[in-house]
Every structure is written in structure tokens, then in C-alpha cells.
Design a protein around this motif. Sequence first.
Motif, mmCIF file in Angstrom:
data_model
loop_
_atom_site.group_PDB
_atom_site.id
_atom_site.type_symbol
_atom_site.label_atom_id
_atom_site.label_comp_id
_atom_site.label_asym_id
_atom_site.label_seq_id
_atom_site.Cartn_x
_atom_site.Cartn_y
_atom_site.Cartn_z
ATOM 1 N N MET A 1 0.754 -1.207 -0.329
ATOM 2 C CA MET A 1 -0.006 0.442 -0.278
ATOM 3 C C MET A 1 0.927 0.780 -0.128
ATOM 4 N N ARG A 2 0.162 2.548 -0.725
ATOM 5 C CA ARG A 2 0.802 3.904 -0.315
ATOM 6 C C ARG A 2 0.192 3.874 0.682
ATOM 7 N N ILE A 3 1.082 4.830 1.658
ATOM 8 C CA ILE A 3 0.974 5.874 2.138
ATOM 9 C C ILE A 3 1.084 7.543 2.269
ATOM 10 N N ILE A 4 -0.305 8.213 2.000
ATOM 11 C CA ILE A 4 -0.315 9.472 1.064
ATOM 12 C C ILE A 4 -0.877 10.319 2.233
ATOM 13 N N ILE A 5 -0.431 11.428 2.613
ATOM 14 C CA ILE A 5 -0.410 12.380 3.019
ATOM 15 C C ILE A 5 -1.288 13.447 2.200
ATOM 16 N N THR A 6 -3.072 14.124 2.616
ATOM 17 C CA THR A 6 -3.334 14.629 1.811
ATOM 18 C C THR A 6 -3.511 16.120 3.194
ATOM 19 N N GLN A 7 -3.185 16.578 2.679
ATOM 20 C CA GLN A 7 -3.105 18.272 3.418
ATOM 21 C C GLN A 7 -4.394 19.408 2.693
ATOM 22 N N ASN A 8 -4.631 20.265 4.036
ATOM 23 C CA ASN A 8 -4.883 21.512 3.247
ATOM 24 C C ASN A 8 -4.709 22.601 3.774
ATOM 25 N N VAL A 9 -3.839 23.359 3.494
ATOM 26 C CA VAL A 9 -2.852 24.473 3.989
ATOM 27 C C VAL A 9 -2.769 25.661 2.959
ATOM 28 N N THR A 10 -2.619 27.066 3.497
ATOM 29 C CA THR A 10 -3.306 27.925 3.782
ATOM 30 C C THR A 10 -1.680 28.237 3.323
ATOM 31 N N LEU A 11 -1.608 29.964 1.961
ATOM 32 C CA LEU A 11 -0.801 30.017 1.029
ATOM 33 C C LEU A 11 0.881 30.264 2.347
ATOM 34 N N ASP A 12 0.790 30.351 3.162
ATOM 35 C CA ASP A 12 1.816 30.567 4.135
ATOM 36 C C ASP A 12 2.663 29.466 5.147
ATOM 37 N N GLY A 13 1.652 28.308 4.100
ATOM 38 C CA GLY A 13 2.119 26.824 4.933
ATOM 39 C C GLY A 13 1.210 26.619 6.064
ATOM 40 N N ARG A 14 0.445 26.700 7.022
ATOM 41 C CA ARG A 14 -0.207 26.351 7.643
ATOM 42 C C ARG A 14 -1.222 25.028 7.585
ATOM 43 N N VAL A 15 -1.165 24.400 8.554
ATOM 44 C CA VAL A 15 -2.044 22.939 7.902
ATOM 45 C C VAL A 15 -3.051 23.346 9.008
ATOM 46 N N GLU A 16 -2.413 24.636 10.557
ATOM 47 C CA GLU A 16 -3.521 23.972 11.850
ATOM 48 C C GLU A 16 -4.367 24.967 11.698
ATOM 49 N N MET A 17 -6.013 24.660 11.684
ATOM 50 C CA MET A 17 -6.906 25.364 11.433
ATOM 51 C C MET A 17 -7.370 26.596 12.152
ATOM 52 N N LEU A 18 -6.958 27.826 13.031
ATOM 53 C CA LEU A 18 -7.048 28.634 14.099
ATOM 54 C C LEU A 18 -7.895 29.178 13.234
ATOM 55 N N ASP A 19 -8.279 29.878 11.906
ATOM 56 C CA ASP A 19 -9.077 30.302 11.348
ATOM 57 C C ASP A 19 -10.310 29.807 10.853
ATOM 58 N N ASP A 20 -11.442 30.511 10.431
ATOM 59 C CA ASP A 20 -12.445 29.343 10.116
ATOM 60 C C ASP A 20 -11.715 29.843 8.390
ATOM 61 N N TRP A 21 -10.797 29.267 7.055
ATOM 62 C CA TRP A 21 -10.079 29.060 6.301
ATOM 63 C C TRP A 21 -10.821 28.065 5.366
ATOM 64 N N PHE A 22 -10.960 26.701 6.383
ATOM 65 C CA PHE A 22 -11.426 25.612 5.261
ATOM 66 C C PHE A 22 -13.037 25.181 5.177
ATOM 67 N N ASP A 23 -13.530 25.716 4.660
ATOM 68 C CA ASP A 23 -15.229 24.756 5.015
ATOM 69 C C ASP A 23 -15.360 23.519 4.471
ATOM 70 N N PRO A 24 -15.059 22.493 4.673
ATOM 71 C CA PRO A 24 -15.790 21.121 4.076
ATOM 72 C C PRO A 24 -17.307 21.461 2.930
ATOM 73 N N GLN A 25 -18.260 21.767 3.272
ATOM 74 C CA GLN A 25 -19.367 21.738 2.721
ATOM 75 C C GLN A 25 -18.803 22.813 1.760
ATOM 76 N N ALA A 26 -18.077 23.706 1.281
ATOM 77 C CA ALA A 26 -18.018 24.629 0.579
ATOM 78 C C ALA A 26 -16.661 24.335 -0.564
ATOM 79 N N GLN A 27 -16.907 23.826 -1.335
ATOM 80 C CA GLN A 27 -15.855 23.255 -2.575
ATOM 81 C C GLN A 27 -16.345 22.996 -3.997
#
Length: 188
Positions: A1-27
Motif C-alpha cells: 500500500m502507498r502511504i499518502i498525506i493529504t493536507q489543506n494548507v494556507t499560502l503561508d504553509g499552515r495546516v493547523e486551522m486556527l481561523d475559519d479558512w476551510f469549510d468542508p461543505q464549501a468546495q
Amino acid sequence: MRIIITQNVTLDGRVEMLDDWFDPQAQDDELVAELMAQSAREQILLLGRQTFEDFRGYWPQQTDDTTGIAAHLDKVRKVVVSSTLTDPGWTNTEIITEPLLEVAALRSEPGLDVIITGSITLAHELITAGLVDEYRMFVHPVWQGRGRGFFPDGHPQPQLSLLDSRPFHRSGVVYSAYAPTGEVPTSL
């Protein structure tokens, strides 16, 4: 099996969602189509405890989800890394406590993909151990300015080779996939 990391990330490389920049239903439809195409090869969804609890608290309640994401997450085999969780409370879920040993064992088995999403601490452990076969980044057009980054601070980063890249014009998200081209360097 392949191990794949998928991440949502900001332009400044942040993956920790401290603000409301990602909405899983707003794609947008184009982005959802890409996510579902990738999910078709997903045999196991591997999550850290916090991300698992976030997913479990959100996706099973999305009974009117027209994207297919909720249905996929309900049926896919989910593996959660935790030393404290005793009852996952979500169908098709198992708990593991030794992620490096168990992920290394999964990697040697035949099969489709093991996808890790979110789960920053777990992702950092797998990156540091050199167990990642592919990185899939969904870069969102926002600047957060704080929070944890994708690669662990202070750890050497693997050299990467671009596999795929495409913009999603309606949302402004840019997707890029990378494969490690060699060993993780031992020093910065």
C-alpha cells in the motif's frame, strides 16, 4: 500500500486551522470531483485522535451531503491512532497505538492507498520516519500567519518531485502532488 498525506494548507504553509479558512461543505464541483477521484483509491483512512474526533463529530451528521464525501467516509476503513480512545463510535473504525510499526506493516502489504489527512502530529511522525510515499497539498488562497506548518519545525525535509498540479479557478485552491525523491536528509 502507498502511504499518502493529504493536507489543506494556507499560502503561508499552515495546516493547523486556527481561523475559519476551510469549510468542508464549501468546495466547488471541480474540487469535489478531484477529491472523490482520489478517494476511489483509498483503502484506509488513517487519522490521529483529534482529527478523528473532528471528523466523527461532523461527517456522520451530514445526511443531506450531495458530494458523496459523507457516504465515502462512512464506508471506508478508518484507523485511528490513540492511546486513550477506547470506543471509536463510528462504523468501520479500529484503534491502533503504535503508528510507526503498524503503518510500516501496512506499507509492505499489497492494496490501494492509506490516506492521512489533518492529523498533524501523526503526519509529522510519519514524515520524520520516512514512511510517506506521496504528499497531496490543497493550497487555499488565505494567509493565516500562525499555527503549525506542514513539515515539522526543526526536522530535515525530504527532497520532492512534482507529480501533478492543477488550479481550481472557482475556489482559488491549487492542488499539487509530490513524491519524495530520496531519503530524508539527516541534518538541515
